[in-house]
Enzyme design. Structure first.
Site, PDB file in Angstrom:
ATOM      1  N   GLY A   8       0.839  -1.199   0.000  1.00 46.88           N
ATOM      2  CA  GLY A   8       0.000   0.000   0.000  1.00 46.88           C
ATOM      3  C   GLY A   8       0.871   1.244   0.000  1.00 46.88           C
ATOM      4  N   SER A   9       0.429   2.257   0.731  1.00 50.87           N
ATOM      5  CA  SER A   9       1.114   3.555   0.683  1.00 50.87           C
ATOM      6  C   SER A   9       2.554   3.507   1.178  1.00 50.87           C
ATOM      7  CB  SER A   9       0.334   4.571   1.512  1.00 50.87           C
ATOM      8  OG  SER A   9      -0.985   4.635   1.032  1.00 50.87           O
ATOM      9  N   ALA A  10       2.930   2.434   1.933  1.00 48.15           N
ATOM     10  CA  ALA A  10       4.321   2.337   2.386  1.00 48.15           C
ATOM     11  C   ALA A  10       5.252   2.275   1.182  1.00 48.15           C
ATOM     12  CB  ALA A  10       4.497   1.103   3.276  1.00 48.15           C
ATOM     13  N   ASN A  11       4.706   1.895   0.025  1.00 43.98           N
ATOM     14  CA  ASN A  11       5.499   1.803  -1.201  1.00 43.98           C
ATOM     15  C   ASN A  11       5.815   3.177  -1.794  1.00 43.98           C
ATOM     16  OD1 ASN A  11       6.680  -0.250  -2.831  1.00 43.98           O
ATOM     17  ND2 ASN A  11       5.273   0.283  -4.487  1.00 43.98           N
ATOM     18  N   LYS A  12       5.127   4.208  -1.296  1.00 40.84           N
ATOM     19  CA  LYS A  12       5.313   5.553  -1.871  1.00 40.84           C
ATOM     20  C   LYS A  12       6.727   6.079  -1.642  1.00 40.84           C
ATOM     21  CE  LYS A  12       0.426   6.766  -1.555  1.00 40.84           C
ATOM     22  NZ  LYS A  12      -0.609   7.336  -0.706  1.00 40.84           N
TER      23      LYS A  12
END
Lengths: 601, 139
Positions: free
Chosen positions: A317-321
């Protein structure tokens, strides 16, 4: 000879003439000498035959017979090599072996299973009926071997043998002890009955841990007693090596307890936590929930007997940003203060992307987009960066490839190859959809930023000590610079805003420390392939102190029921474990002022 | 039997008796010697057997002692290991009424003896009773 005189008398009687006597005597004498000759020849032949046979046996085949005779007197036994220990970084024992025996029965030699079971079972701590049934069942199968008990104390095994019951025997079967039970079980792994590693470090380092068995050959008498002056040949067993991990069993325990508590309080399916050193990427704790008891792996269902932190993947999820932002900063596409107009929704090919909350078009800084975790804003930045650059950085951060950690069954995660991308793929990957990582990979991604831009692949073994005391240190893998120090330091500042008021994860903050990190809330897939709106992977990955990182932690909670946002479920868990790590590791606050970057223009 | 052969035998016997006659006196020492040799052999055999047996008795008793000591050592090691697990230490600390501290705080003692406090010291709060261990056992 004694019959001669009568025979000669009988012969002489019919002939009265005297002159015949001498001739008859001459004949007898002559025939006597011939008999002698015949006997002599016979004896000589006999002696020759016997002598020849003697020479054949003694000289020609002698060696064979002598060795066969000796072989029947020799008894060779294997000397088992003691399996090496597995230690944590401080030398605390996580696995070791003790002597134990297995007691077995040969049903074909047992006439009355019940009376045998009645005598043996109480000594082994096994119900009489169980032992009886085991013997009867094996007998029905036509089997001549059945275990009655494992891990039997050697003194008890000796007492059982002293009963002298036919058809009962013992086998040496060292018992593997895991004093910590379930703490660190998924890392340490377990062994099978033959003493071979079947999971974790036990499997990966089975060969050095096993050592080399020795052999003892002695000459024994008829009754089996050892002849003192006879042959005594001993090849000593070489004990197994000791494997020292980088794991801290204290931190492992704290992480496991905290995770277990969080999983239970949120009604989650499970979770994973990985803690590593920010500079060396040495794994300090790696735990999953639910897990199994390494002392008794058979009690847990098969699917649990793995190490999901390295073998299972989830969408970050957003941790990949972090990849999108690191690449954009490095390529000078953005600065922390770059202002973007973020619309309420964004069309990417056939898909319409929304943020987690409904908003009208708004102006945020790049820092604001990261701190608020705006999908639309991140995609605008990704589009400025371009798919090729994004893919390059995703690979450089370790997505789609294994870390090479010394653990079996490591997954490379899932990063679709660019040639397989569809039109909307680049609307997914930069915000952490359609890409899957392991808990270890996620921690290793954040280690890049924590270590000022240099990626060091994760490792979990510190050294292997041979029985002769020589220590083979695990070679530290070479680090590779992924982004510049400047980019990493900038991102360290920006990621601090996530844990401050206004960001998505103030619950990850630790009083007195600067904490950097990023939340993620990955939607799980429905069986029909669409994204679920009720099942999430709640993640948080980060490091502290943000301005001089000591530890990196990645947290994932699988399908929490009460809350689902990474900032509400995973972030507090991160804070709890990081607090202990900093205290136990003696890492004082750096005293640096918390970052202060504007979220809005 | 013929006279020829009989006379031959008698002659031989006579001559043999004639030769052996002077040796009749020292026969007793010879028999004694044989007896002594036999007795010595018997004693030696007994001795060898005894040595063998006592060797195996000694080996047996040492083996038993060794087994007992190994078991004792294993038992003690087992106890040390289970007592020193984090799980047990945490439980023992809790039994003494100890609680985990709050936010990390450090006192830095400078070269001049003056101290500086890093972090935000606060008294520890008593947490809710901890959950039972996650299926772990101490064996």
């Amino acid at each position: 000879m004694s019959q001669q005189p009568p025979r000669s008398r009988r012969r002489t009687a019919p002939s009265p003439t005297a002159p015949r006597r001498p001739s008859s005597r001459t004949l007898r004498l002559g025939s006597g000498s011939r008999r002698l000759t015949v006997s002599f020849v016979g004896v000589v032949v006999l002696v020759l035959v016997l002598g020849g046979r003697l020479v054949q046996l003694q000289a020609l085949d002698g060696a064979t017979y002598a060795s066969a005779a000796q072989q029947s007197r020799l008894r060779t036994t294997d000397i088992q090599a003691t399996r090496g220990q597995i230690l944590d970084r401080n030398g605390e024992v996580m696995a070791y072996s003790v002597d134990a025996d297995a007691v077995f029965a040969d049903p074909s030699m047992i006439i009355e299973p019940f009376s045998v079971a009645q005598r043996v079972a109480p000594m082994l701590g096994v119900p009489v009926s169980t032992a009886q049934q085991a013997i009867v069942a094996a007998s029905a199968r036509g089997s001549r071997f059945v275990y009655l008990a494992h891990d039997v104390d050697p003194t008890i095994a000796e007492q059982v043998m002293a009963l002298g019951i036919e058809g009962i025997g013992t086998l040496p079967e060292p018992e593997r002890m895991h004093p910590d039970g379930s703490i660190g079980a998924s890392v340490v792994g377990f062994t099978d009955r033959d003493g071979h590693g079947r999971a974790g470090i036990e499997q990966q380092f089975d060969k050095p841990l096993s050592g080399t068995p020795g052999r003892l050959t002695v000459e024994v008498g008829q009754g089996g007693e050892v002849i003192p002056s006879g042959v005594h040949k001993e090849t000593a067993a070489v004990a197994g090596s000791t494997v020292r991990l980088t794991i801290s069993s204290d931190l492992q325990y704290v992480a496991q307890q905290a995770l277990n508590q969080a999983v239970r309080s949120t009604g989650a399916r499970g979770g994973q936590v990985t803690v590593m050193d920010a500079r060396t990427s040495r794994v300090l704790a790696m735990t999953s929930d639910p897990t199994y008891d390494a002392s008794d792996p058979g009690a847990s269902p098969g699917p649990l007997l793995s190490n999901p932190n390295v073998s299972d993947v989830f969408e970050p999820g957003s941790a990949n940003k972090i990849i999108t932002f690191a690449a954009a900063l490095e390529r000078h596409v953005i600065t922390p203060r770059t202002v973007l107009n973020v619309p309420g929704e964004l069309q990417v090919a056939d898909r319409t992307i929304h943020d987690d909350w409904v908003h009208s078009p708004v102006r945020w800084t790049a820092t604001g987009i990261l701190a608020k975790s705006s999908n639309i804003g991140t995609l605008l930045i990704a589009q400025k960066l371009g798919p090729k650059a994004w893919d390059d950085y995703a690979k450089a951060f370790g997505e789609g490839s294994t870390t090479g950690i010394q653990l079996p069954t490591e997954s490379a995660g899932l990063l679709p190859a660019m040639k397989d991308w569809s039109g909307s793929t680049f609307g997914n990957l930069p915000i952490g959809q359609g890409v899957a990582v392991t808990s270890l990979q996620l921690a290793n991604m954040y280690q890049v930023i924590a270590n000022d831009g240099v990626r060091v692949p994760a490792r979990i073994v510190q050294s292997v000590t041979a029985p002769d005391g020589s220590v083979a240190r695990a070679t530290a893998p070479a680090g590779h610079r992924i982004v510049s120090v400047q980019t990493a330091r900038t991102l360290q500042q920006m990621l601090q805003m996530v844990t401050q008021e206004g960001g998505t994860a103030p619950k990850a903050a630790i009083a007195g420390y600067t904490v950097a990190g990023k939340t993620g809330t990955g939607q799980q897939l429905n069986p029909d392939g669409t994204y679920s709106n009720s099942n999430y992977w709640s993640t948080f990955a980060g490091f502290a102190p943000a301005d001089n990182p000591a530890y990196v932690i990645s947290v994932m909670v699988d399908t929490p029921q009460t809350d689902y946002l990474g900032g509400d479920v995973a972030a507090p868990l991160f804070g709890q474990i990081m607090t202990y790590a900093l205290k136990a590791g003696g890492v004082p606050p750096t005293g640096a002022r918390p970052a202060s970057l504007p979220l809005y223009p | 039997m013929t006279a020829f052969s009989a006379s031959g035998v008698v002659g031989r016997a006579r001559s043999a008796r004639g030769r052996l006659a002077p040796a009749t006196a020292p026969r007793t020492p010879f028999v004694l010697l044989i007896l002594v040799v036999l007795a010595a052999g018997l004693v030696l055999l007994l001795f060898v057997n005894t040595v063998t047996a006592s060797g195996s008795f000694r080996a047996r008793s040492l083996q038993l002692r060794n087994d007992a000591l190994v078991l004792k050592q294993q038992e003690l090691q087992r106890r040390i290991q289970s007592l020193s697990t984090p799980e047990h230490l945490a439980a023992a600390a809790a039994a003494l009424g100890m609680v985990a501290g709050g936010d990390p705080t450090f006192i830095v003692i400078g070269p001049g003896g003056h101290t500086k406090v890093l972090g935000h010291p606060a008294p520890a709060t008593v947490p809710p009773p901890p959950p039972p261990p996650p299926g772990g056992t101490n064996r």
